[in-house]
Write an enzyme that holds these catalytic residues in place. Structure first.
Site, PDB file in Angstrom:
ATOM      1  N   GLU A  41     -20.269 -13.704  25.356  1.00 22.03           N
ATOM      2  CA  GLU A  41     -20.816 -14.653  24.390  1.00 22.03           C
ATOM      3  C   GLU A  41     -21.955 -15.446  25.040  1.00 22.03           C
ATOM      4  OE1 GLU A  41     -17.932 -17.504  23.039  1.00 22.03           O
ATOM      5  OE2 GLU A  41     -19.430 -18.682  21.942  1.00 22.03           O
ATOM      6  N   ASP A  48     -16.068 -17.918  25.081  1.00 22.74           N
ATOM      7  CA  ASP A  48     -15.566 -19.242  25.443  1.00 22.74           C
ATOM      8  C   ASP A  48     -14.150 -19.417  24.913  1.00 22.74           C
ATOM      9  OD1 ASP A  48     -17.998 -19.813  26.519  1.00 22.74           O
ATOM     10  OD2 ASP A  48     -18.756 -20.893  24.766  1.00 22.74           O
ATOM     11  N   ASP A 101     -12.811 -21.460  23.015  1.00 25.67           N
ATOM     12  CA  ASP A 101     -12.808 -22.452  21.939  1.00 25.67           C
ATOM     13  C   ASP A 101     -12.805 -21.733  20.588  1.00 25.67           C
ATOM     14  OD1 ASP A 101     -15.319 -21.434  21.637  1.00 25.67           O
ATOM     15  OD2 ASP A 101     -16.372 -23.235  22.307  1.00 25.67           O
ATOM     16  N   ASP A 132     -15.113 -21.216  18.331  1.00 24.83           N
ATOM     17  CA  ASP A 132     -16.195 -20.260  18.127  1.00 24.83           C
ATOM     18  C   ASP A 132     -15.943 -18.974  18.897  1.00 24.83           C
ATOM     19  OD1 ASP A 132     -17.698 -21.624  16.342  1.00 24.83           O
ATOM     20  OD2 ASP A 132     -18.973 -22.601  17.861  1.00 24.83           O
TER      21      ASP A 132
END
Ligand code: 1YM
Length: 633
Positions: free
Chosen positions: A423, A496, A498, A500
């Protein structure tokens, strides 16, 4: 068929053995094993339905972790057994008790099923059995792994018949596990499809949820359900037939989608790894379509459709009933039918009926054939293009642009090579800097990947990001995809930690599921799990995956430590990123697995499709996607 009676019960082993080695009886003592307890009890209710008694089953999850299963069958026999014990006491305390383990018994199963109610009792803190039969309500109670606490006694009068079993699993055996309403609903819905007419209710008293499953048209409804959100080409085709005691029932329907989705069952038990019946079915449809296409001049001389062509966009459910004497199961999990007769019977039933259907429904036949021929053309074109790329001929400027972002691995041992889909350009940059150049390739992805569940075929085909992935892996796409051609043994999604990041993971998994499914089936798709924190004192730095682990480390390090929280991959320096997330010696990879095609199909729909409500509900209930295995690699 040997009839169950109160003297045919064989006493084999005590319940002690079960408590000593629970895994041998229910497979495992994790969440799966815990649910197995319910399946064991429910299986007895289902057998009653299959034998023609009762039409309703209700499962209730209580707040204290216990569960009740109620049916309206005949009720477990309540007479005395030759041993001087009551029949229910024998059934619930003696291993392998019950007619179903006798030679010629009615119960046929493919896996771990049917090890018996006594196993459930052995693994419970307490169990309470209430039987409605012959005008009386009888009750018996057990505690601490199957010890009789209150022997069988009449506690009232009734006009009903049925059996009600409540038990509290021993959560010291099933550590940190709890029942999942969704898992239970999914399985019960499947059973309701296979046993048409049966009503199954599931109630969760804690979260105040309930569901009811009832299907009058059995596997026809099953196929309709699987195709719920798709544009279908015709009504479900349904047929059945039998030979030598084997009964075959098939429901099938084509949609505009490009996926193949076949589920098979034998004696109401899922054959997750297919087997002879699936092979027979596939041969049958390929033969029927090829013959029809040739005799109607749709295919030119010498041309023919491959199996994968005629299965593009096909959803099918195959349900067989096979007498116990002919049953053979194969494979580690015994999820594959081996019975040779099932192949020829399923093939001929499928071929005969489909041939007739195609003759009778010209318009539909042409639609399906059109699709199959398109698949054939696409397959052949893709193969040619791939050959050219391999020969180094097709390397036009576009492909060179595509490959620019990819940092290739230098090694030629493809199986050992790994492709990281990273990412963001910044993390991608770090990863490129500090990787094992021989075996690790890096492809940075910018922003969100296209949602393949909502996008049109054209959008997907022209999407630059997805094309890069396809090009990097180099093993084709869709029905043309062949995992043996993959440039990498592992494809690793690295995002990541998280929301997203999770979203990008799901979008990528959706893409792989739709267009490179064998990659998942072969266990080649992984998710990297970057650490959430690092904690350091003056001696060492330790990377930490979750809050629980962090608390533990805080305790251990006492007093003086420094905690750093990593919000994204980009917050680690290149060396840290390599060490924690990419280095085979330290990293944690999650393998994406796909044990249940229909469920995965449905889940992808729920999670990635247009309806928001079911998605919310599902996400609230479950944290794990189809990611079941979690192991260090
Ligand atoms: C909630 C669980 O166990 N129902 C149930 C079980 C049985 C019968 C009826 C039954 C079977 C027969 C005759 C027969 C039995 N299961 C077993 C064993 N519900 C639930 N309902 N009469 C009643 O098989 O001939 C024995 S009786 F052993 F298989 F578990």
């Amino acid at each position: 068929m040997a009839k169950y009676d109160e003297t045919s019960i064989k006493i084999l082993e005590g319940l002690e053995a079960v408590r000593k080695r629970p895994g041998m009886y229910i497979g495992s003592t994790d969440k799966r094993g815990l649910h197995h307890l319910i399946w064991e009890i429910v299986d007895n209710s289902m057998d009653e339905v299959i034998n023609g008694y009762g039409d309703a089953i209700k499962i209730t999850l209580h707040k204290d972790g216990s569960v009740t299963i109620l049916d309206n069958g005949r009720g477990v026999p309540t007479g005395m057994h030759a041993s001087g014990k009551s029949t229910p006491e024998v059934i619930y305390t003696i291993l392998h008790a019950g007619g179903k383990f006798e030679e010629g018994g009615y119960k046929v199963s493919g896996g771990l099923h049917g090890v018996g109610a006594s196993v459930v009792n052995a693994l419970s803190k307490w169990m309470d059995v209430t039987i409605y039969k012959d005008g009386k309500i009888c009750n018996i109670r057990f505690s601490n792994g199957g010890n009789v606490e209150i022997p069988l006694k009449v506690i009232g009068d009734t006009k009903k018949t049925g059996t009600m079993v409540t038990f509290l699993p021993d959560y010291e055996i099933f550590k940190n596990c709890s029942f999942s309403y969704t898992t239970i609903c999914e399985r019960m819905q499947e059973s309701a499809f296979l046993l048409s007419g049966l009503t199954i209710e599931v109630v969760d008293e804690e979260d105040k949820k309930e569901a009811k499953f009832h299907y009058e048209d059995g596997i026809i409804n099953f196929v309709e359900y699987m195709n719920e959100n798709k544009k279908t080409l015709h009504n479900v085709i349904h047929f059945n037939g039998s030979k030598n005691g084997i009964e075959v029932e098939v429901a099938m329907q084509y949609s505009e989608s490009f996926n193949e989705n076949i589920e098979s069952f034998v004696n109401h038990v899922k054959t997750g790894d297919g087997g002879t019946h699936e092979v027979g079915f596939k041969t049958g449809i390929t033969k029927a379509f090829n013959e029809y296409a040739k005799s109607n001049g749709i295919l030119k001389n010498g041309q023919s459709l491959e199996g994968s062509d005629v299965r593009e966009g096909l959803t099918a459910v195959i349900s067989l009933k096979v007498p116990e004497s002919l049953l053979q199961f194969e494979g580690q999990t015994k999820g594959k039918l081996g019975t040779p007769e099932a192949r020829s019977i399923t093939e001929s039933v499928t071929y005969e009926h489909l041939k007739f259907f195609l003759e009778e429904n010209k318009e539909i036949s042409l639609m399906i054939l059109n699709k199959a021929i398109q698949s054939k053309n696409a397959r052949e074109a893709a193969r040619k293009a791939r050959e050219q790329v391999r020969k180094g001929m097709g390397k036009n400027s576009k492909e060179r642009v595509l490959s620019e972002k990819l940092a290739k691995a230098t090694g030629k041992n493809y199986e050992k090579n790994e492709l990281f889909l990273v990412e963001g350009d910044s993390a991608g940059g770090s990863a490129k800097l500090y990787r094992n150049r021989e075996t690790q390739a890096i492809l940075p992805l910018r922003g969100k990947v296209l949602n393949c569940e909502k996008a049109s075929q054209n959008d997907i085909a022209s999407n630059a990001e997805l094309k890069q992935i396809e090009y990097a892996i180099g093993a084709g796409l869709g029905s043309d995809f062949d995992p043996r051609d993959s440039n990498y043994g592992k494809v690793i999604i690295m995002t990541d930690a998280d929301v997203d990041g999770s979203h990008i993971q799901i979008l990528l998994i959706t893409f792989f599921y739709r267009f490179m499914r064998p990659l998942i089936e072969e266990g080649m798709l992984y998710i990297a799990t970057p650490p959430l924190y690092s904690i350091s004192n003056n001696k060492e730095t330790i990377y930490i995956a979750d809050d629980e682990e962090l608390e533990e480390m805080k305790q251990k390090m006492k007093g003086s430590y420094k905690i750093q929280r990593f919000k994204g991959l980009g917050e680690m320096n290149a060396e840290e990123l390599y060490e924690t997330t990419m280095d085979p010696a330290h990293r944690r990879l999650m393998r994406v697995n796909l044990t249940d095609a229909a469920l995965a199909e449905k889940r992808i729909h729920v999670l990635m499709g247009d309806h928001v409500e079911p998605r919310k509900e599902w996400i609230n209930e479950n944290v794990d996607f189809t990611l079941e295995d979690d192991f260090r690699k």
